[in-house]
Design an enzyme around this catalytic site. Sequence first.
Site, PDB file in Angstrom:
ATOM      1  N   ASN A   1       0.759  -1.617  -0.308  1.00  0.00           N
ATOM      2  CA  ASN A   1      -0.023   0.541  -0.199  1.00  0.00           C
ATOM      3  C   ASN A   1       0.918   0.919  -0.135  1.00  0.00           C
ATOM      4  O   ASN A   1       1.325   1.500   0.920  1.00  0.00           O
ATOM      5  CB  ASN A   1      -0.966   0.031   1.352  1.00  0.00           C
ATOM      6  CG  ASN A   1      -1.434   1.202   1.413  1.00  0.00           C
ATOM      7  OD1 ASN A   1      -1.584   2.211   0.434  1.00  0.00           O
ATOM      8  ND2 ASN A   1      -2.664   0.980   2.137  1.00  0.00           N
ATOM      9  N   TRP A   2       0.888   2.054  -1.158  1.00  0.00           N
ATOM     10  CA  TRP A   2       1.715   2.882  -1.503  1.00  0.00           C
ATOM     11  C   TRP A   2       1.813   4.231  -0.309  1.00  0.00           C
ATOM     12  O   TRP A   2       1.601   4.947  -0.697  1.00  0.00           O
ATOM     13  CB  TRP A   2       2.045   3.939  -2.150  1.00  0.00           C
ATOM     14  CG  TRP A   2       3.186   2.157  -3.310  1.00  0.00           C
ATOM     15  CD1 TRP A   2       3.070   1.028  -3.002  1.00  0.00           C
ATOM     16  CD2 TRP A   2       2.998   1.935  -4.678  1.00  0.00           C
ATOM     17  NE1 TRP A   2       3.953   0.208  -3.696  1.00  0.00           N
ATOM     18  CE2 TRP A   2       3.758   1.304  -4.852  1.00  0.00           C
ATOM     19  CE3 TRP A   2       3.320   3.104  -6.144  1.00  0.00           C
ATOM     20  CZ2 TRP A   2       4.249   0.582  -6.369  1.00  0.00           C
ATOM     21  CZ3 TRP A   2       3.699   2.485  -7.171  1.00  0.00           C
ATOM     22  CH2 TRP A   2       4.816   1.506  -7.775  1.00  0.00           C
ATOM     23  N   LYS A   3      -0.101   3.960   0.237  1.00  0.00           N
ATOM     24  CA  LYS A   3      -0.604   5.282   0.473  1.00  0.00           C
ATOM     25  C   LYS A   3      -0.529   6.660  -0.570  1.00  0.00           C
ATOM     26  O   LYS A   3      -0.071   6.616  -1.882  1.00  0.00           O
ATOM     27  CB  LYS A   3       0.016   5.752   1.132  1.00  0.00           C
ATOM     28  CG  LYS A   3      -0.135   4.339   3.005  1.00  0.00           C
ATOM     29  CD  LYS A   3      -0.394   4.275   4.076  1.00  0.00           C
ATOM     30  CE  LYS A   3       0.207   3.459   4.660  1.00  0.00           C
ATOM     31  NZ  LYS A   3       0.231   3.074   6.052  1.00  0.00           N
TER      32      LYS A   3
ATOM     33  N   GLY B   1       2.002   1.785  11.015  1.00  0.00           N
ATOM     34  CA  GLY B   1       2.665   3.254  10.479  1.00  0.00           C
ATOM     35  C   GLY B   1       3.646   3.866  11.741  1.00  0.00           C
ATOM     36  O   GLY B   1       4.338   4.589  12.331  1.00  0.00           O
TER      37      GLY B   1
ATOM     38  N   HIS C   1      -9.853   0.517   5.035  1.00  0.00           N
ATOM     39  CA  HIS C   1      -8.514   0.202   5.435  1.00  0.00           C
ATOM     40  C   HIS C   1      -8.536   1.626   7.250  1.00  0.00           C
ATOM     41  O   HIS C   1      -9.284   2.655   6.782  1.00  0.00           O
ATOM     42  CB  HIS C   1      -7.172   1.193   4.298  1.00  0.00           C
ATOM     43  CG  HIS C   1      -5.886   1.308   5.230  1.00  0.00           C
ATOM     44  ND1 HIS C   1      -5.637   2.521   5.702  1.00  0.00           N
ATOM     45  CD2 HIS C   1      -4.513   0.155   4.666  1.00  0.00           C
ATOM     46  CE1 HIS C   1      -4.216   2.020   6.434  1.00  0.00           C
ATOM     47  NE2 HIS C   1      -3.421   0.419   5.595  1.00  0.00           N
TER      48      HIS C   1
ATOM     49  N   GLY D   1       3.004  -1.480   4.585  1.00  0.00           N
ATOM     50  CA  GLY D   1       2.395   0.494   4.131  1.00  0.00           C
ATOM     51  C   GLY D   1       3.999   0.549   4.090  1.00  0.00           C
ATOM     52  O   GLY D   1       4.910   0.658   2.679  1.00  0.00           O
ATOM     53  N   GLY D   2       4.749   1.360   4.704  1.00  0.00           N
ATOM     54  CA  GLY D   2       5.991   1.769   4.542  1.00  0.00           C
ATOM     55  C   GLY D   2       6.871   1.188   3.975  1.00  0.00           C
ATOM     56  O   GLY D   2       7.672   1.898   3.091  1.00  0.00           O
TER      57      GLY D   2
ATOM     58  N   SER E   1       2.699  -2.280  10.428  1.00  0.00           N
ATOM     59  CA  SER E   1       4.365  -2.422  10.408  1.00  0.00           C
ATOM     60  C   SER E   1       5.698  -3.509  10.308  1.00  0.00           C
ATOM     61  O   SER E   1       6.406  -4.271  10.797  1.00  0.00           O
ATOM     62  CB  SER E   1       5.235  -1.854  12.332  1.00  0.00           C
ATOM     63  OG  SER E   1       4.562  -0.462  12.364  1.00  0.00           O
TER      64      SER E   1
ATOM     65  N   GLU F   1      -5.322  -5.667  10.619  1.00  0.00           N
ATOM     66  CA  GLU F   1      -4.614  -4.664  10.685  1.00  0.00           C
ATOM     67  C   GLU F   1      -4.677  -4.112  12.210  1.00  0.00           C
ATOM     68  O   GLU F   1      -5.036  -2.837  11.333  1.00  0.00           O
ATOM     69  CB  GLU F   1      -5.178  -3.515   9.505  1.00  0.00           C
ATOM     70  CG  GLU F   1      -4.272  -3.959   8.457  1.00  0.00           C
ATOM     71  CD  GLU F   1      -3.831  -3.037   6.814  1.00  0.00           C
ATOM     72  OE1 GLU F   1      -2.531  -3.173   7.283  1.00  0.00           O
ATOM     73  OE2 GLU F   1      -4.482  -2.597   6.770  1.00  0.00           O
TER      74      GLU F   1
ATOM     75  N   GLU G   1      -6.719   3.736   7.647  1.00  0.00           N
ATOM     76  CA  GLU G   1      -6.892   5.542   7.662  1.00  0.00           C
ATOM     77  C   GLU G   1      -7.912   6.213   6.922  1.00  0.00           C
ATOM     78  O   GLU G   1      -8.563   7.320   7.289  1.00  0.00           O
ATOM     79  CB  GLU G   1      -5.426   5.854   6.954  1.00  0.00           C
ATOM     80  CG  GLU G   1      -4.570   5.676   7.355  1.00  0.00           C
ATOM     81  CD  GLU G   1      -2.989   5.159   6.886  1.00  0.00           C
ATOM     82  OE1 GLU G   1      -3.413   5.165   5.515  1.00  0.00           O
ATOM     83  OE2 GLU G   1      -2.068   4.886   7.237  1.00  0.00           O
TER      84      GLU G   1
END
Length: 264
Positions: free
Chosen positions: A13-15, A177, A99, A238-239, A217, A171, A101
Amino acid sequence: MTARTRRPMVGGNWKMNTTFPEAVRLADDLKRRIGRLRAVDIVVYPPFPFIEAVARRFDGERVTVGAQDLHAKASGAFTGAVSGPQLRSVGCTSVLIGHSERRHVFGDSDVTIAGKLAAALQADLDVVLCVGETLAERDGDRTFAVCERQLASALHGLDATALQRVVVAYEPVWAIGTGRNATPGQAQDVHRFIREWLAGAFGAATATATRIQYGGSVKADNVAELMAGPDVDGALVGGASLQAESFASIIQAVGQAGTPSSKS
Ligand code: PEP
């Protein structure tokens, strides 16, 4: 529950990260690094404007391209929104729904999320439904209740056939994150709960066939231990998906961890 082969799956997930040149470079770099990795389904979720170009990059590869969200309506006066048919028309084949967010930053409610999930299936998109508790909910011993509520409302009215297009991602909000991942035991406990809930709602065969990813994470150095759980079928990242090298290492570790039947 009988052991079976669920193909492991890793999502990136590049957000709201990367410019267009960076997105294309990341896709190209990833393509080079995953050349021989065959045992894992890989999905990347770039920002909306880059989906088509990234999908072209991966045309004919085993990597598919998904979206990070969609609107519940197919078209109309919804300024700024993107619909399922629009996503489908640029080579997108799946979408993240719910998600954390979207739930906690943008305020998507359970009702909104259910509408988006139905719209995604209607548009012939596969779905990754994200569920998970906040830290306060975990500390209040409400993890299972929260996940159950999110699953029940998002999947309400679906049958076992529709569920074949749904992957669940557990999640925990407090792990996304933050650099603080769930322990392998915490992840497996919730994954087992989710699978048991799916068995009650859709039958044992469907529950056994449904993939449940862990997200929060995930890094190259913790993914193998997380994958050891028999109900953990991959990772949503993600990151660490923003660097081709770390994302490829995660994919490789997931491939080596293997299927639930090879784990037992
Ligand atoms: C995510 O965005 O779904 C996620 C799990 O992020 P991170 O890996 O950065 O925690």
